[in-house]
Design an enzyme around this catalytic site. Sequence first.
Site, PDB file in Angstrom:
ATOM      1  N   LYS A  34       5.266  -9.858   3.798  1.00 11.39           N
ATOM      2  CA  LYS A  34       4.490  -9.194   2.748  1.00 11.39           C
ATOM      3  C   LYS A  34       3.513  -8.199   3.367  1.00 11.39           C
ATOM      4  O   LYS A  34       3.308  -7.094   2.855  1.00 11.39           O
ATOM      5  CB  LYS A  34       3.744 -10.240   1.907  1.00 11.39           C
ATOM      6  N   GLU A  42      -4.477  -2.291  -3.183  1.00 15.11           N
ATOM      7  CA  GLU A  42      -5.009  -3.398  -2.396  1.00 15.11           C
ATOM      8  C   GLU A  42      -6.000  -2.913  -1.350  1.00 15.11           C
ATOM      9  O   GLU A  42      -5.655  -2.084  -0.499  1.00 15.11           O
ATOM     10  CB  GLU A  42      -3.868  -4.165  -1.715  1.00 15.11           C
ATOM     11  N   HIS A  63     -12.006 -10.174   4.231  1.00 16.21           N
ATOM     12  CA  HIS A  63     -11.813 -10.410   2.800  1.00 16.21           C
ATOM     13  C   HIS A  63     -13.126 -10.652   2.081  1.00 16.21           C
ATOM     14  O   HIS A  63     -13.267 -10.317   0.912  1.00 16.21           O
ATOM     15  CB  HIS A  63     -10.867 -11.594   2.602  1.00 16.21           C
ATOM     16  N   ASP A  87      12.338   4.241  -4.685  1.00 13.87           N
ATOM     17  CA  ASP A  87      12.487   2.965  -5.377  1.00 13.87           C
ATOM     18  C   ASP A  87      12.015   1.832  -4.471  1.00 13.87           C
ATOM     19  O   ASP A  87      12.756   1.332  -3.635  1.00 13.87           O
ATOM     20  CB  ASP A  87      13.962   2.772  -5.756  1.00 13.87           C
TER      21      ASP A  87
END
Length: 425
Positions: free
Chosen positions: A262, A83, A377, A278
């Site tokens: 997030k 990302e 963005h 993990d």
Amino acid sequence: MKSKINWTAFSKKEPEERIAMLSEKMLLSSANQDYLKKQALLPLDVANQMTENVIGRLALPFSLVPNVNINGDYYQVPFVTEEPSVVAAASYASKIIDKSGGFKTKLQNRQMIGQVALYHCDDLVKSKMAIKEAEKLLLDIANQAYPSIVKRGGGAKSLWTEEKDEFLIVYLSVDTQEAMGANMLNTMLEAISSELEKIAHADSLMAILSNYATESLVTATCEVRLNYLSRNKEEAKILAKKIELASKLAQVDIYRATTHNKGILNGIDAIVLTTGNDWRAIESACHAFACKDGQYRGLSQWQFNTKTQKLEGQLTLPMPIATKGGSIGLNPSVQIAHDCLGNPKAKELAQIIVAMGLAQNFAALKALTNQGIQAGHMKLQAKSLALLAGAQHAELPLLMKQLIKSKPMNLETAKSLLESIRNEN
């Protein structure tokens, strides 16, 4: 003490030059230096042994966040993420927080929890009392099932029970040392399950590790001075208060909380993945922790301290991270990551990871409450379109500049602009 390193112009260099700097700074073993220079992937024969039906390997960008100040030590933190802006945001936030005193972290505990679920229990009260009386015996059985961890100073430490609906659940807490401990816990739990059936006069439904690692909590805190939010003192105060409000919004609105968390996990997953851990287990634990009081909430808290005139951030997370076991020793790229970090122990690595989650969160909230997220963005979208159109490295700056001004900003426009740039040259 891990000292600060001079990384002048690191972000402007080519990958080969960055690798050379890593070698100069003595961050890598000679073997890992050679491996990184060759840009070799995980060997196919090793990959084939790790999972089933292997047909190849997937490569992702491997980056570095320099000079992260945690408890006075400076870490060169490896990130693996696809990302855009995650690495830049973490680097930007870490730099500001370093100037304000750095991150402070605290490990509250470092044990993993497993459970044996019992059912068909005729008398729950008697069964609970019997299990309590047999605690030492059960802990001994658990440790005998995995004696190597006891020799290293770990092992089963405590045991307790809880009634939930028709189940009597027996919880076992284990010090797993440097391992995440899934196999260890499962072995111990299976060893005590038959004895529990006898003691409780019940049946065992399952014996399994829990990823909800509430006995492996880590807290990271930081302060940000107002002058690093804005040169204008009043604007800085307004921004600090807006970041505090954004933190509160994530506490009361699940839609915001989900995206808020997030963003935190953008930084956490990037390190968990690159260190061979993990990331699914970590995400599961963090999301469960986010709703520990019955409502899903933002994991971090920010407040503007009017007395000190500083913005204060805090993040507490379960972080059952490992430095041994699993695939950690199999993947050469993972060894490079541990080298860059100075080969920390599991407790130290857990603190680094939570600090970076807080850094990522700060960068996101500052952008959202200031100029908005879309400005950055747009640049990222322009770069992606330029690369898809086939632009070379030297062509990117001009093409991106023209793309941002163009409407519509799409792949067709990018190709047309690239063709014009090339014709002009």
